[in-house]
Scaffold this motif. Structure first.
Motif, mmCIF file in Angstrom:
data_model
loop_
_atom_site.group_PDB
_atom_site.id
_atom_site.type_symbol
_atom_site.label_atom_id
_atom_site.label_comp_id
_atom_site.label_asym_id
_atom_site.label_seq_id
_atom_site.Cartn_x
_atom_site.Cartn_y
_atom_site.Cartn_z
ATOM 1 N N ASP A 3 0.848 -1.194 0.000
ATOM 2 C CA ASP A 3 0.000 0.000 0.000
ATOM 3 C C ASP A 3 0.886 1.247 0.000
ATOM 4 O OD1 ASP A 3 -1.850 2.005 0.479
ATOM 5 O OD2 ASP A 3 -3.078 0.714 1.774
ATOM 6 N N PRO A 6 -0.072 4.035 3.417
ATOM 7 C CA PRO A 6 -0.524 3.232 4.556
ATOM 8 C C PRO A 6 -1.323 4.065 5.561
ATOM 9 C CG PRO A 6 1.840 3.674 4.687
ATOM 10 C CD PRO A 6 1.399 4.106 3.333
ATOM 11 N N HIS A 7 -2.443 3.510 5.961
ATOM 12 C CA HIS A 7 -3.329 4.123 6.966
ATOM 13 C C HIS A 7 -4.043 5.372 6.463
ATOM 14 C CE1 HIS A 7 -0.968 2.116 10.538
ATOM 15 N NE2 HIS A 7 -1.437 1.247 9.630
ATOM 16 N N TYR A 8 -3.857 5.718 5.205
ATOM 17 C CA TYR A 8 -4.552 6.911 4.709
ATOM 18 C C TYR A 8 -5.989 6.553 4.372
ATOM 19 C CZ TYR A 8 -6.010 10.726 1.627
ATOM 20 O OH TYR A 8 -6.687 11.771 1.040
ATOM 21 N N ARG A 61 -8.175 -2.751 2.163
ATOM 22 C CA ARG A 61 -9.071 -1.607 2.315
ATOM 23 C C ARG A 61 -10.495 -2.093 2.111
ATOM 24 N NH1 ARG A 61 -6.741 3.281 2.302
ATOM 25 N NH2 ARG A 61 -4.524 3.389 1.776
ATOM 26 N N ARG A 196 4.450 6.336 1.324
ATOM 27 C CA ARG A 196 5.449 5.486 1.979
ATOM 28 C C ARG A 196 6.850 5.811 1.448
ATOM 29 N NH1 ARG A 196 5.190 0.576 4.288
ATOM 30 N NH2 ARG A 196 3.012 0.258 3.759
ATOM 31 N N SER A 203 6.966 8.945 10.010
ATOM 32 C CA SER A 203 6.555 7.936 9.032
ATOM 33 C C SER A 203 5.252 8.318 8.346
ATOM 34 C CB SER A 203 6.372 6.589 9.733
ATOM 35 O OG SER A 203 5.187 6.621 10.513
ATOM 36 N N GLU A 205 2.781 6.360 7.886
ATOM 37 C CA GLU A 205 1.682 5.831 8.696
ATOM 38 C C GLU A 205 1.243 6.851 9.741
ATOM 39 O OE1 GLU A 205 4.323 4.166 7.832
ATOM 40 O OE2 GLU A 205 3.889 2.047 7.442
ATOM 41 N N GLU A 206 2.230 7.411 10.413
ATOM 42 C CA GLU A 206 1.943 8.358 11.489
ATOM 43 C C GLU A 206 1.230 9.606 10.927
ATOM 44 O OE1 GLU A 206 2.277 8.154 14.661
ATOM 45 O OE2 GLU A 206 2.044 10.246 15.280
ATOM 46 N N ASN A 208 -0.455 9.812 8.168
ATOM 47 C CA ASN A 208 -1.750 9.507 7.555
ATOM 48 C C ASN A 208 -2.875 9.309 8.564
ATOM 49 O OD1 ASN A 208 -1.120 9.738 4.865
ATOM 50 N ND2 ASN A 208 -0.348 7.633 4.705
ATOM 51 N N ILE A 209 -2.534 8.958 9.794
ATOM 52 C CA ILE A 209 -3.640 8.808 10.740
ATOM 53 C C ILE A 209 -4.091 10.162 11.282
ATOM 54 C CG2 ILE A 209 -3.126 6.417 11.416
ATOM 55 C CD1 ILE A 209 -1.788 7.423 13.879
#
Lengths: 212, 547
Positions: A3, A6-8, A61, A196, A203, A205-206, A208-209
């Motif tokens: 992905d 990620p986490h988006y 997803r 990514r 990161s 991930e961080e 995107n949340i």
């Protein structure tokens, strides 16, 4: 496939200034759209199988409801504003087309299209794309025209109307009234997707949340 | 939220929607149908909406009808490609010919304000020589209006729309500064700029009809990037939020959800229009009728209005109504870059080169083209990849997921007038019982040669910026013009320079259908400039008793 974002999740922005009330309603209605009772069960099964091959669901997803959206379009028989002179209207084109796809599978492989494995299904679809068809059903529906003027546009339009598909692309999604501030290359607003491995300290991930 | 504008007329009972305020209204004058108004205008887009304003301000009584709804963008528009298809003209049309046109999105609108409600806002002037291509360049047909006069009307429209553009425009005769400062370049636009620099040609910030500073009740553009699906913040200077509020203030009446099906004539003059509203056919009397339905609906209405006096359709003694349809070329070159471009941010076309509108050498074809940076939204991009590269399955998904690194350049290219490209009536009828249009179109050798040159050049420009995995999208078209051309001769044109029909002296046509040629620029600014000129000319003629 890894992905890229990620986490988006575009939907995390639903209650932010990026989504006005009318957008929330429109997308909410779309996400709640279920398959209407239109076409025959066999035609619907064929359509589901075709959609799965043309636009595979995003990995990791939520699945899109592309088939339901295409069926909804077929049910309303809504014009796009133009019709190729060799093609019938939306609903009739899909009815004939799905029957012909199934007939093509029966003729070549002796099975209904809906139960074919991926490679076999793709073989049938490629034949239709190239107009290399055998089933008599295509006599009343030019295969290549059906493919490029109906099947492909309707299916990809349905899939890319879904927030899961937007999230997988790292697309910003709805953006009014807030819009964007940083327009230059490699610049990201805090409410946009982070990719990514983009070399930033925090990161993806961080980041995107926290887009919501 | 008010009643659904798609199902119930909003402009009625002495008021019209206030486009600047959710749920708001502005007072609007209304005219009884039995009153013979000075002008009834069919269509409220770049031609009709602009002219409605000019005529109302000149003191005429004006009723302007539109088949589409009267939106309030702030409360009615979503950030969504699919939902906003409600702005397009999606009534059925049959397309045929060697290059059948895809209608319904970037080339038509069904709304008060017409397609300017969803246009990309690119606001360009014709190259002066392009008003006289036959005389000066040996192709096409001359306009009956000189470029110096058009230049003055361009000034007026640019001021009215507060066009944001460069201080110094690189091409053509000197022009003043644009009223508002240019928008910043987004990353996609910078790729155009770098490519042009590398190839040694001029480029500039695109003059664009979205605000770069506050204006009245409208805020500056927030760069949300959904421009071609309608602007929900009112930064876009569409006819809906510019000319029409002014028209209403000057006493014009707008009738939304009013589909005109036939122009009535008697003793060689137009007497009014039959229109469908609130579920029934009605008739509005008028001293003058202006048809402003754009390049498809205008000829359709004129042909559908055929009667005993005019059996071949109105204004059609030349036989040219519906002919010379010109769909501008919209081919593209695309590639991938290391940078995160995120071309969804900002108006899609913030940088432009008009080099090949002004440079004639090195071409094996007639005509010009410009090219602009791009920012396709997901559905448009998916259709480009699926249609242009035959991608589907996981290949399509994977390519879509690299979209933030995609860059592209797209042309707006000139199509030559050709009588074989035309609008006729099909036998099928629509929801109003009116015969639907049949649109016949094909690229000829000239268009094919221009496309080849343009996509090769745009590809070189991308290559010069380091873009890889480049490909060419060969099949797109955009703006439509022609089908009721203006000219100096009644046998070779439908209207004269004043947009007045040769055959019926109180029937006028004011939209992109009057273009004899289209140049390589987006047409909306020119349509509005012609409408401004027409308004001035009508006022002058009325003062002299020549109407």
């Amino acid at each position: 496939m890894v992905d890229r974002f990620p986490h988006y999740d575009v939907l995390a922005k639903r209650d932010t200034p990026s989504w006005n009330p009318q957008t929330r309603k429109v997308i909410g209605d779309r996400l709640a759209t279920e398959e209407p009772e239109v076409l025959t069960p066999g035609q619907r099964a064929t359509l589901r199988a075709v959609v799965d091959r043309i636009v595979p669901q995003p990995e990791q997803r939520p699945a899109t409801n592309a088939t339901a959206l295409v069926l909804h379009k077929i049910m309303t028989n809504e014009s796009d504003g133009f019709r190729h002179h060799e093609l019938p209207q939306v609903r009739e084109a899909w009815e004939r087309g799905l029957d012909a796809i199934d007939a093509e599978a029966q003729e070549r492989l002796g099975h209904p299209f809906a139960i074919l494995d991926g490679d076999k299904a793709d073989e049938i679809l490629r034949a239709i794309e190239q107009g290399d068809v055998q089933a008599a059903a295509w006599a009343s529906l030019p295969a290549m025209l059906f493919w490029s003027w109906r099947l492909i546009p309707d299916i990809v339009s349905a899939y890319y109307a879904h927030p899961s598909a937007w999230s997988a692309m790292g697309f910003g999604g709805p953006a009014a009234p807030r819009g964007y501030v940083r327009l230059q290359a490699n610049r990201r607003d805090p409410w946009e997707a982070a990719e990514r491995d983009d070399g930033r300290v925090i990161s993806a991930e961080e980041r995107n949340i926290h887009v919501g | 939220m008010s009643a659904d504008p798609q199902h119930a007329p909003q402009a009625s009972a002495g008021r019209a929607p206030d486009v600047f305020k959710p749920g708001g209204w502005v007072p609007m004058r209304q005219y009884p149908e039995i009153d013979e108004v000075d002008f009834v205008i069919v269509g409220t887009g770049a031609g009709g909406g602009t002219l409605a304003c000019k005529l109302a301000e000149a003191g005429f009584s004006v009723v302007a009808m539109d088949a589409g709804p009267y939106w309030r963008p702030l409360e009615d528009f979503a950030s969504d490609e699919t939902h906003q298809q409600k702005l397009y003209w999606t009534d059925e049309r049959i397309v045929d010919g060697d290059t059948p046109l895809k209608m319904g999105s970037n080339n038509s609108g069904k709304a008060v304000g017409g397609s300017t409600v969803h246009f990309a806002m690119v606001s360009l002037r014709f190259r002066p020589d392009h008003f006289q291509t036959r005389t000066k360049l040996g192709y096409g047909a001359d306009w009956p209006i000189g470029w110096q006069e058009m230049w003055r009307y361009y000034d007026e429209v640019e001021e009215m729309l507060k066009i944001a553009g460069p201080v110094r425009y690189p091409w053509g005769p000197k022009r003043g500064r644009y009223p508002y400062r240019a928008h910043p370049l987004n990353a996609a636009a910078e790729y155009l700029a770098r490519g042009a620099e590398a190839l040694g040609i001029d480029w500039t910030e695109t003059p664009i009809a979205t605000l770069s500073a506050p204006r009245g009740k409208a805020h500056p553009c927030v760069y949300r990037g959904f421009c071609v699906t309608g602007c929900s913040t009112n930064a876009k200077q569409s006819v809906l939020v510019t000319w029409l509020p002014r028209a209403i203030e000057a006493g014009a009446e707008i009738r939304d959800l009013a589909m005109v099906g036939r122009v009535e004539t008697r003793n060689g003059r137009a007497t009014g229009v039959h229109y469908h509203r609130n579920g029934e056919w009605r008739f509005q009397k008028a001293k003058n009728v202006v048809v402003a339905g754009y390049a498809i609906e205008t000829p359709r209405l004129l042909l559908n209005s055929a009667n005993d006096e005019f059996p071949d359709g109105l204004a059609n003694s030349s036989g040219l109504v519906g002919k010379n349809l010109m769909a501008q070329l919209n081919q593209a070159a695309w590639g991938q870059v290391e940078d995160e471009v995120r071309s969804y941010k900002g108006p899609p076309s913030l940088a432009i080169s008009e080099h090949w509108n002004y440079e004639d050498s090195g071409k094996d074809y007639f005509g010009g083209w410009s090219y602009m940076s791009q920012g396709p939204l997901p559905i448009i991009w998916a259709k480009s990849l699926a249609g242009g590269r035959s991608l589907w399955g996981q290949d399509l998904i994977d390519e879509m997921n690299r979209n933030n690194h995609s860059v592209g350049l797209k042309m707006v290219g000139e199509t030559l007038p050709d009588e074989r490209n035309r609008v006729t009536l099909a036998d099928e009828t629509d929801q109003y019982g009116l015969r639907i249009p049949r649109i016949t179109f094909a690229f000829r050798d000239n268009e094919k040669a221009m496309i080849k040159h343009a996509v090769d050049f745009m590809d070189q420009s991308l290559e010069a910026t380091g873009a890889t995995e480049r490909w060419k999208e060969m099949n797109d078209t955009c703006h439509l013009n022609g089908t009721a051309r203006m000219g100096d001769n009644p046998t070779t044109s439908v209207v004269n320079a004043d947009c007045r029909s040769w055959d019926i002296p109180n029937l006028w046509i004011c939209d992109g259908s009057v273009f004899p040629t289209v140049g390589g620029v987006n047409p909306s600014l020119t349509i509005q400039a012609v409408a401004c000129r027409t308004g001035d000319r009508i006022r002058e003629m009325a003062a002299r008793g020549e109407l």
